[in-house]
Design an enzyme around this catalytic site. Structure first.
Site, mmCIF file in Angstrom:
data_model
loop_
_atom_site.group_PDB
_atom_site.id
_atom_site.type_symbol
_atom_site.label_atom_id
_atom_site.label_comp_id
_atom_site.label_asym_id
_atom_site.label_seq_id
_atom_site.Cartn_x
_atom_site.Cartn_y
_atom_site.Cartn_z
ATOM 1 N N LYS A 22 0.824 -1.204 0.000
ATOM 2 C CA LYS A 22 0.000 0.000 0.000
ATOM 3 C C LYS A 22 0.861 1.258 0.000
ATOM 4 C CE LYS A 22 -1.576 1.945 3.827
ATOM 5 N NZ LYS A 22 -1.503 3.424 3.815
ATOM 6 N N ASN A 23 1.854 1.296 0.884
ATOM 7 C CA ASN A 23 2.652 2.513 1.033
ATOM 8 C C ASN A 23 3.479 2.823 -0.205
ATOM 9 O OD1 ASN A 23 1.654 2.983 3.576
ATOM 10 N ND2 ASN A 23 3.391 2.083 4.651
ATOM 11 N N CYS A 120 -3.797 13.822 12.397
ATOM 12 C CA CYS A 120 -3.652 12.382 12.187
ATOM 13 C C CYS A 120 -3.777 11.685 13.536
ATOM 14 C CB CYS A 120 -2.298 12.081 11.555
ATOM 15 S SG CYS A 120 -2.012 10.320 11.283
ATOM 16 N N ARG A 125 2.596 14.471 12.548
ATOM 17 C CA ARG A 125 3.127 14.139 11.220
ATOM 18 C C ARG A 125 3.141 15.368 10.309
ATOM 19 N NH1 ARG A 125 0.085 8.700 9.395
ATOM 20 N NH2 ARG A 125 1.902 8.443 8.081
ATOM 21 N N PRO A 126 3.839 16.429 10.687
ATOM 22 C CA PRO A 126 3.816 17.666 9.910
ATOM 23 C C PRO A 126 4.440 17.491 8.536
ATOM 24 C CG PRO A 126 5.558 17.753 11.548
ATOM 25 C CD PRO A 126 4.767 16.512 11.838
ATOM 26 N N VAL A 127 4.030 18.388 7.631
ATOM 27 C CA VAL A 127 4.543 18.327 6.254
ATOM 28 C C VAL A 127 5.570 19.424 6.003
ATOM 29 C CG1 VAL A 127 2.469 17.231 5.350
ATOM 30 C CG2 VAL A 127 2.615 19.739 5.423
ATOM 31 N N ASP A 128 6.115 20.011 7.062
ATOM 32 C CA ASP A 128 7.050 21.113 6.862
ATOM 33 C C ASP A 128 8.310 20.674 6.119
ATOM 34 O OD1 ASP A 128 7.597 19.645 9.208
ATOM 35 O OD2 ASP A 128 8.870 21.233 9.997
ATOM 36 N N ASP A 310 5.189 0.501 12.045
ATOM 37 C CA ASP A 310 3.907 -0.061 11.637
ATOM 38 C C ASP A 310 3.707 -1.496 12.107
ATOM 39 O OD1 ASP A 310 3.140 2.255 10.418
ATOM 40 O OD2 ASP A 310 3.550 1.591 8.371
ATOM 41 N N ILE A 332 9.153 6.647 16.723
ATOM 42 C CA ILE A 332 8.846 7.293 15.449
ATOM 43 C C ILE A 332 7.657 8.243 15.567
ATOM 44 C CG2 ILE A 332 8.343 6.913 13.009
ATOM 45 C CD1 ILE A 332 11.058 5.827 13.907
ATOM 46 N N ARG A 402 -8.432 0.269 4.768
ATOM 47 C CA ARG A 402 -7.462 1.170 4.158
ATOM 48 C C ARG A 402 -6.179 0.436 3.779
ATOM 49 N NH1 ARG A 402 -5.334 4.969 7.706
ATOM 50 N NH2 ARG A 402 -4.181 5.586 5.848
#
Length: 430
Positions: A22-23, A120, A125-128, A310, A332, A402
């Site tokens: 999936k990932n 989330c 889980r920032p997207v910076d 995970d 993590i 998912r």
């Protein structure tokens, strides 16, 4: 809302085919935006997440065709032109990884408006890191009313980008943008996961020039244009590890096919130390346990090739029945112990302090109603339910849909007593 009911105590015997990752699949789908030619992906998983992203890509101009080919499930994605560079909130919010259309849109069209993915369940889980990398490549980034407005009217330019910490998402996203940038891009402290290598291999098949994927330093020499390609998605190492834990907790003998043991080496080592018999095969591995009680083993999550975050929840479920205490450290993501209260409803003895969980093995678990809080937590409840006495009912299984394809069918084929209760059968348990 659907639920899954499991009656535990039945050993598993047989084979479980592992689906495509999936990932990896969702990043490969985003790569289709980089070319006006078709991209054919084989060994594709059929999941809620891939369907979500497919709808977004169609809105941007892609034609998405799913079919059954000689190599199993395939998806053909073809975007002759980008008809819209807008990725709206109502689609992006359904799956965080859809934010990764930002880089390909900028690389191909010079502009994009993409919703920030929002919160989330397993942490911020920032997207910076993603945005800083795109800025380093020459994009102008403006944040306004929950959207990222990005522009690079003269195209992206190669740059050296050193990530302050290892980030799979930022590595993948930057790679997706850099392949069409002018000049050389060097990614330092890059993630080394198999999904990174898979994305790079697909991009190379499309005409990109990428070296070093799978190592901490990736070099990309930008090209003016990419072409179509056919690419096979790598096996899902998280599904592999989850089913390995399921087989170990239930007992019996299960062979996982269409996968690779080296993708989950850290888990294999820990399971072996706990007393599980694992044999590598030509296309996977066999998990065997004769019913003897396992030993408690400590783990600490780390970037690949360390123990995958995970797989922390599935392994914790396995340790609930081990002899002695196991210490599980999560390094993590914050908030990734939300499965603990649900496991304790089944009789597990677990205490959490900060990023550390102490699991004291019990003699047995007992079925109960439990609630999934996120994708990886939900599979841990199914795993525990396979060993629990009586019936376990897992609510909110849309999380499972998912990331796990045909979960009930795969486990049922090996003897598990598991069934899906449709939303109309007994109402909504949310």
């Amino acid at each position: 809302m659907d639920r899954i009911a499991i009656t535990g105590g039945r050993p598993l015997e047989g084979e479980i085919p592992i689906s495509g990752a999936k990932n990896s699949a969702i990043k490969l789908m985003a790569a289709s935006l980089l070319t006006d030619a078709p991209l054919r992906l084989t060994n594709m998983p059929r999941l809620a997440d891939t369907r979500f992203l497919g709808r977004l890509l169609e809105r941007l101009g892609a034609r998405v065709v799913e079919l059954e080919g000689d190599q199993g499930a395939e998806t053909i994605l073809h975007t002759p032109e980008i008809v819209s560079a807008l990725a709206p909130y109502d689609l992006v919010r359904q799956m965080r990884a859809s934010f990764n259309v930002l880089g390909p849109l900028i690389a191909r069209t010079g502009q994009a408006k993409v919703s920030l993915p929002g919160g989330c369940a397993i942490g911020a889980r920032p997207v910076d890191l993603h945005l800083k990398a795109l800025e380093a490549l020459g994009a102008t980034i403006d944040l306004h009313e929950g959207y990222v407005y990005a522009q690079a009217p003269r195209g992206l330019k190669g740059a050296t980008i050193k990530f302050p910490f290892v980030s799979v998402g930022a590595t993948e996203h930057t790679l997706l943008a850099a392949v069409l940038a002018d000049g050389e891009t060097v990614l330092e402290n890059a993630a080394c996961e198999p999904e990174i290598t898979d994305l790079a291999d697909c991009l190379i098949a499309m005409g990109a020039k990428v070296e070093g994927a799978g190592t901490p330093t990736i070099r990309v020499m930008g090209v003016a244009k990419l072409h179509g390609a056919t690419h096979r998605v790598v096996p899902d190492r998280i599904e592999t590890g989850a089913f390995a834990c399921a087989a170990a907790i239930a007992g019996g003998e299960v062979t996982l096919t269409n996968t690779r043991a080296d993708y989950i080496r850290a888990l294999v080592d820990k399971m072996t130390a706990a007393g599980v018999e694992i044999t590598e095969t030509n296309d996977g591995l066999t998990i065997k346990r004769n019913g003897a009680r396992l030993k408690g083993v400590d783990i600490e999550t780390e970037p690949y090739p360390g123990f995958a975050t995970d797989l922390q929840a599935p392994f914790m479920a396995l340790m609930t029945l081990a002899d002695g205490e196991s210490v599980i450290r999560e390094t993590i993501f914050e908030n990734r112990f939300m499965h603990v209260p649900e496991l304790t409803r089944l009789g597990a003895d677990i205490s959490v302090q900060g990023g550390e969980a102490r699991v004291r093995g019990v003699a047995g678990l007992t079925g109960a109603q439990v609630m999934a809080t996120d994708l990886r937590a939900s599979i841990s409840l199914v795993i525990a339910g396979l060993a629990a006495k009586g019936e376990t009912v897992v609510n909110r299984v849309y999380h499972l849909d998912r990331g796990f394809e045909r979960l009930e069918q795969k486990l049922s084929a090996c003897g598990a007593q598991i069934r899906r209760i449709r939303g109309s059968e007994g109402g909504d348990e949310d």
